[in-house]
Design an enzyme around this catalytic site. Structure first.
Site, mmCIF file in Angstrom:
data_model
loop_
_atom_site.group_PDB
_atom_site.id
_atom_site.type_symbol
_atom_site.label_atom_id
_atom_site.label_comp_id
_atom_site.label_asym_id
_atom_site.label_seq_id
_atom_site.Cartn_x
_atom_site.Cartn_y
_atom_site.Cartn_z
ATOM 1 C CD GLU A 347 0.813 2.387 9.350
ATOM 2 O OE1 GLU A 347 2.437 2.491 9.235
ATOM 3 O OE2 GLU A 347 0.056 1.751 8.963
ATOM 4 C CD1 TRP A 456 12.865 1.105 -0.488
ATOM 5 C CD2 TRP A 456 11.643 -0.168 -2.670
ATOM 6 N NE1 TRP A 456 12.101 1.908 -1.468
ATOM 7 C CE2 TRP A 456 12.157 1.160 -2.942
ATOM 8 C CE3 TRP A 456 11.812 -1.445 -3.272
ATOM 9 C CZ2 TRP A 456 11.571 2.003 -3.627
ATOM 10 C CZ3 TRP A 456 11.565 -0.792 -4.667
ATOM 11 C CH2 TRP A 456 11.250 0.902 -5.071
#
Length: 545
Positions: A347, A456
């Site tokens: 991450e 996104w």
């Protein structure tokens, strides 16, 4: 140079943010350096700060520090109120730490725009015989233009403006393919990123206290330099920002006071709070991260993203603490390649990856899709009613609505839910990803352009290494997998608290339950606004064009 800024330069002493004395205690013979804080609000492992302190100690120079609050500029960038408040709460703590630990005074000023910051810095350097300014790189478009403008101005006066890479664990352009190009896919980037770190000796940068007397800086009347005056000015900026957002009718559903209260409780300000949270995560949750990270009701993620975004904690420190946990696994005879720890490290790598992508493709900041050819062929929807239902958590899809209401109330959304809600907007509703990207930035306490844009575009299948267009998350099956008992859903949708999870996780059953007054009475909750199977097929057809 701003005439106003140069005309109002005055000396302020250590005790009074409004002292207008004209006494100049800055020696004209000793060197004077300036640290410009931006998204690096910490002392520990702050690359530019450590370098400047080292140089000052070598040259017996004095050091001052400055931070500019730029609310109008930030509003054009859609900075959330809770993120601005987080910065505002952090600044007085930073001022205290700088003064007590490094013998450096922080000066804070409000500027309307980045260009005003440039004028103020130019005037500040001229009035105080500053010979060197240091800062850490920022990778967004307006920030790059601002720094280039300042570089040109300072160069005319032979003032050094030195910037350091600090936001990433490994800086942009350091991880490339064999032909020196940027990776387009995360997995090979990650492999080379991990290998580079494993063979490198990553060092944390320690800033040492300045030997020279605390410099008195000639500054404008609008600038403050004590913890109390910095706190007062910062909170005034927050209040004004809050009022300006209240005038935005598109955000009328947001209870900003409740959002601020929740964010302040969830994210105590300052570097010490951030480091304490890292220690707790490594001690308590990192060893179960691979599974628990996908269950929003557990709150088992690190909760460090808000601190990383404003630079209250170093990403290198996060990596090194995780690597140390891996070493401890080996010492205790366990598998030294712990998948839970590896997952969290990955991450951190995603965070680096999206910043590297932005540095490689700066046009992304101008609302361009990474896969332009895919983006332009989609007949994106701009239906205001559909978008409003998504923003307010009234889509009739429980997991999506719970996630959106959580975001609106707290300024935070779990990463799994960010993917689910983004894919619902862009695939089930076929609404332009840019609208959702902007809304997230307006609400998230941890919103930063690179990660938000990357996420996104991943969900919309227009980004680098994005989800294949035919892989569309079913929000009902996602709820069944990641919120099996409906605990998270019922926390944020109290009107559904009596509904069994078996109904919440079935589109057909919840549609029937809502449309039947006999089952649960009249519920103040809408039926699903689209039929997922049909919406999925429509999206696939659209992307196949």
């Amino acid at each position: 140079m701003s005439n106003t800024a140069s005309a109002t330069t005055t000396t302020i002493d250590d005790n009074d943010g409004n002292n207008n004395s004209n006494d100049d205690n800055t020696s004209l013979t000793s060197a004077h350096y300036l640290m410009w804080f931006r998204r690096d609000l910490r002392l520990h492992d702050n690359t530019a700060l450590a370098a400047l302190c080292e140089r000052a100690r070598d040259n017996d120079a004095s050091v001052s520090a400055v931070f500019f609050l730029t609310p109008e500029q930030w509003q054009t960038h859609d900075m959330s109120l809770v993120q601005l408040d987080h910065i505002a709460r952090t600044l007085p703590i930073l001022a205290n730490d700088l003064h007590k630990q490094l013998n450096i005074t922080l000066h804070v000023q409000v500027c309307d725009s980045f260009s005003d910051c440039v004028d103020s810095l130019d005037a500040l350097c001229a009035a105080n015989n500053i010979s060197c300014v240091m800062a850490n790189h920022e990778y967004e478009g307006n920030e790059i233009e601002r720094d280039a403008q300042l570089s040109q101005l300072l160069a005319k006066s032979d003032i050094e403006f030195i910037r350091w890479h600090d936001q990433c664990i490994l800086p942009p352009k350091s991880i490339t393919t064999n032909d020196d190009s940027m990776y387009q896919v995360f997995t090979p980037f990650y492999k080379k990123w991990r290998h580079t770190l494993e063979v490198s000796n990553i060092q944390l940068h320690k800033a040492l206290a300045i030997n020279s007397d605390n410099a008195t800086l000639k500054i404008s009347k609008q600038t403050v330099n004590t913890a109390n005056t910095i706190e007062a000015l910062s909170q005034k900026v927050v209040k004004d920002y809050q009022q300006s957002l209240a005038n935005n009718t598109q955000l009328s559903h947001i209870d900003s006071e409740a959002q601020l209260t929740n964010a302040r409780a969830a994210y105590p300000a300052g570097e010490v709070a951030a480091c304490h949270r890292l220690d707790q995560f490594v001690a308590d949750d990192i060893h179960n991260y691979d599974v628990s990270r996908d269950v929003p009701s557990l709150h088992a993620t690190s909760q460090l993203s808000a601190y990383l975004t404003i630079g209250a904690i170093s990403p290198r420190l996060c990596y090194l603490q995780a690597a140390k946990a891996q070493e401890q696994e080996q010492l205790h005879g366990n598998n030294g390649d712990n998948e839970d720890i590896n997952r969290w490290i990955s991450e951190l790598a995603w965070r680096d990856f999206y910043r590297h992508v932005l540095a490689d493709k700066p046009e992304l900041i101008q609302h361009q899709a990474y896969k332009h050819e895919t983006d332009i062929k989609i007949n994106w929807s701009y239906n205001e009613d559909d978008f409003d239902a998504w923003c307010t958590g009234r889509t009739g899809v429980p997991l999506v609505d719970a996630a959106m209401r959580c975001l609106n109330a707290t300024g935070f959304m779990h990463n799994r839910l960010r993917m689910v809600t983004a894919m619902f907007l862009t695939k089930d509703l076929l609404i332009d990803w840019r609208l959702g990207e902007r809304y997230f930035m307006q609400q998230l306490i941890d919103g930063d352009f690179a990660s938000n844009n990357g996420g996104w575009q991943w969900s919309a299948s227009t980004g680098t290494d994005s989800a294949p267009y035919f892989r569309i998350m079913n929000p009902f099956s996602q709820a069944k997998t990641h919120d099996p008992d409906g605990e998270f859903i019922k926390e944020w949708l109290p009107e559904l608290k009596d509904m069994p999870a078996s109904i919440l996780h079935s589109e057909d059953k919840i549609r029937k339950a809502i449309n039947s007054a006999d089952m649960f009475g009249r519920l103040d909750y809408p039926a699903p606004m689209v039929e997922h199977k049909a919406a999925r097929q429509l999206a696939i057809t659209e992307f196949k064009k």
